[in-house]
Design an enzyme around this catalytic site. Structure first.
Site, mmCIF file in Angstrom:
data_model
loop_
_atom_site.group_PDB
_atom_site.id
_atom_site.type_symbol
_atom_site.label_atom_id
_atom_site.label_comp_id
_atom_site.label_asym_id
_atom_site.label_seq_id
_atom_site.Cartn_x
_atom_site.Cartn_y
_atom_site.Cartn_z
ATOM 1 N N HIS A 121 73.871 17.466 -31.827
ATOM 2 C CA HIS A 121 75.240 17.967 -32.016
ATOM 3 C C HIS A 121 75.241 19.477 -32.269
ATOM 4 C CE1 HIS A 121 77.442 14.028 -32.577
ATOM 5 N NE2 HIS A 121 76.183 13.646 -32.577
ATOM 6 N N ASP B 295 83.320 19.065 -34.661
ATOM 7 C CA ASP B 295 82.606 17.970 -34.012
ATOM 8 C C ASP B 295 83.449 16.704 -34.122
ATOM 9 O OD1 ASP B 295 80.636 15.545 -34.093
ATOM 10 O OD2 ASP B 295 79.469 17.172 -33.230
#
Length: 476
Positions: A18, A114
């Site tokens: 990520h 995110d």
């Protein structure tokens, strides 16, 4: 100067898969438009990944024009007792504190969070700031979850019950082929985890936009369904974002990098199959032996990144390199294959995939690894392990024709897991190394299209420009 720039605040999840794409997207944005500045708020790893934490600290101490890194305080509960949601929630007061100071000195244009950090949207709402959601997975994964979330909310369908029908199929509007239930993301089959992800995607519908690391030419059918869904905010495709070799070197034990690249230099073009299963990928001793037998029987040159599971009692979930891999390999394997192969620990994946000697990639099918293999024109043999990787593998093999199958539904540490036989593995390796296969030709075509997508006038270049214009309008 700072006050005249449009400032974005990025909040990535502290995992390699990520964090790295988020950083690359940030770099791409400021490179694309000089009016942007980005501050990335970094959280220390909740999994006690010391290498990741060291990387985060090095980012915070680095100097970069219009890209700043700030480490948030990390006095949160033990990683063994906290969930990812509570971990992110714990950071909200620190984000609020930072943003309240930032507003006085910058023209704050928005948050980029995110997908798993969507609770940070509440902070953005509190300050009246627009927010965008960054998905580091495929657009197919996003489309799947939006579809399931809509069915869950509108028709009261709980897909966590699908685990009782593992041989069934699911028809999706974004896929041409019915999807076997056994390749759906593992979190879908856990009621608590499924509920969490439904909340993530429900919250994402309220965002100003969704940023996805993909490109239209790769996932055209899926993206059409997302673009046409009037219940979704605008979707911006900005990929393929990959870690190019010059950016590699973080995240691993790279003492042997020079030696493995030197070994590759001595191999013929497209002659080596590369086996690598991501930051968390490991296998049982029995499975390791089957892989070794497959490689030896095939006679194909190989470079194998072999990692061992963390010892019991350790807080970290991160695998490490074997001190002595002969403990798990068949007796005499290293000696018998010394002329054709090399077993290594951590691997600089992008640098290896970029090498002319690599002809095929046995991969766990994480989305970042998938994009790297496509960028460098290396066909994949699928061996997914966890999360949405089985779904990625199905998309690559059945929908896109960009990979060959070793397995589509393998699950690491599954209770009913069976060992994949040396014969199955060898067949997959031989297929992926075929030099004139349709898969290899298709991968080469997509590789070229992916590079063009990022060039001036390309699909991702245009999408990125639309995103930036939207961001700038937020402060106009």
């Amino acid at each position: 100067m700072k006050k005249s720039l449009a400032e974005l605040v990025f909040i990535p999840l502290p995992f390699w898969s990520h964090l790295n794409p988020a950083i690359e997207v940030a770099k791409l944005l400021i490179k694309h438009d000089h009016r942007l500045s980005i501050t990335m708020l970094l959280m220390k790893s909740p999994t006690m990944d010391s290498k990741l934490d060291s990387h985060i600290e090095s980012l915070a101490s680095s100097k970069s024009d219009r890209l700043n890194f700030i480490i948030l305080p990390c006095h949160y509960p033990s990683s063994q007792t906290t969930t990812m949601t509570s971990f992110v929630e714990h950071q909200k007061p620190h984000v609020k504190n930072f943003v309240s100071k930032l507003i006085d000195s910058t023209r704050l244009a928005g948050f980029v969070v995110d997908l798993v950090c969507t609770s940070m949207m509440e902070v953005a709402k509190e300050f009246g700031i627009p927010y965008y959601v960054l998905s580091t997975a495929s657009s197919a994964s996003a489309s799947l979850m939006f579809h399931l979330q809509a069915l869950y909310d509108e028709c009261n369908i709980d897909f966590a019950e699908l685990k009782n029908n593992r041989d069934g199929e699911l028809v999706l509007p974004s896929f041409m082929n019915p999807v076997p239930i056994r390749v759906l993301p593992d979190m879908m089959l856990d009621k608590a985890e499924f509920s969490l992800f439904i909340n993530y995607f429900r919250s994402t519908r309220e965002a100003k936009g969704i940023i996805i690391n993909t490109f239209v030419e790769l996932e055209s059918h899926v993206l059409r369904s997302l673009f046409d869904d009037k219940r979704l905010p605008p979707v911006y495709t900005v990929g393929p974002i990959v870690n190019l070799p010059s950016d590699v070197g973080s995240g691993g034990e790279n003492n042997d990098s020079d030696e493995m690249i030197k070994w590759l230099d001595d191999q013929p073009p497209s002659s080596v199959v590369f086996l690598c299963f991501g930051n968390l990928g490991t296998f049982s001793e029995g499975q390791v032996k089957e892989i070794a037998c497959a490689l030896e029987n095939s006679g194909i040159r190989f470079l194998w990144s072999l990692r061992q599971r963390p010892s019991d009692g350790k807080n970290s979930i991160t695998p490490s390199s074997y001190t002595d891999s002969t403990d798990v390999l068949p007796y005499g394997f290293l000696n018998r294959t010394a002329e054709i192969g090399k077993v290594i620990g951590w691997a600089p994946q992008a640098a290896i995939l970029a090498h002319r000697a690599i002809g095929g990639f046995v991969s766990h099918c994480g989305w970042n690894s998938t994009l790297e293999s496509l960028w460098f024109g290396v066909p994949v043999a699928t061996w997914p392990l966890y999360s949405e990787q089985q779904f990625n593998a199905f998309e690559l093999v059945k929908e896109l024709g960009l990979a060959v199958e070793i397995k589509l539904d393998y699950v690491m540490d599954s209770m009913d897991q069976t060992v994949v036989s040396a014969r199955e593995i060898e067949m997959g390796i031989r297929k992926v190394m075929e030099h004139d296969s349709n898969v290899r030709k298709r991968v080469q075509e997509i590789s070229e299209k992916g590079r063009k997508a990022l060039m001036d006038g390309g699909s991702s270049f245009i999408s990125l420009s639309r995103l930036i214009n939207d961001v700038i309008e937020n402060i106009s």
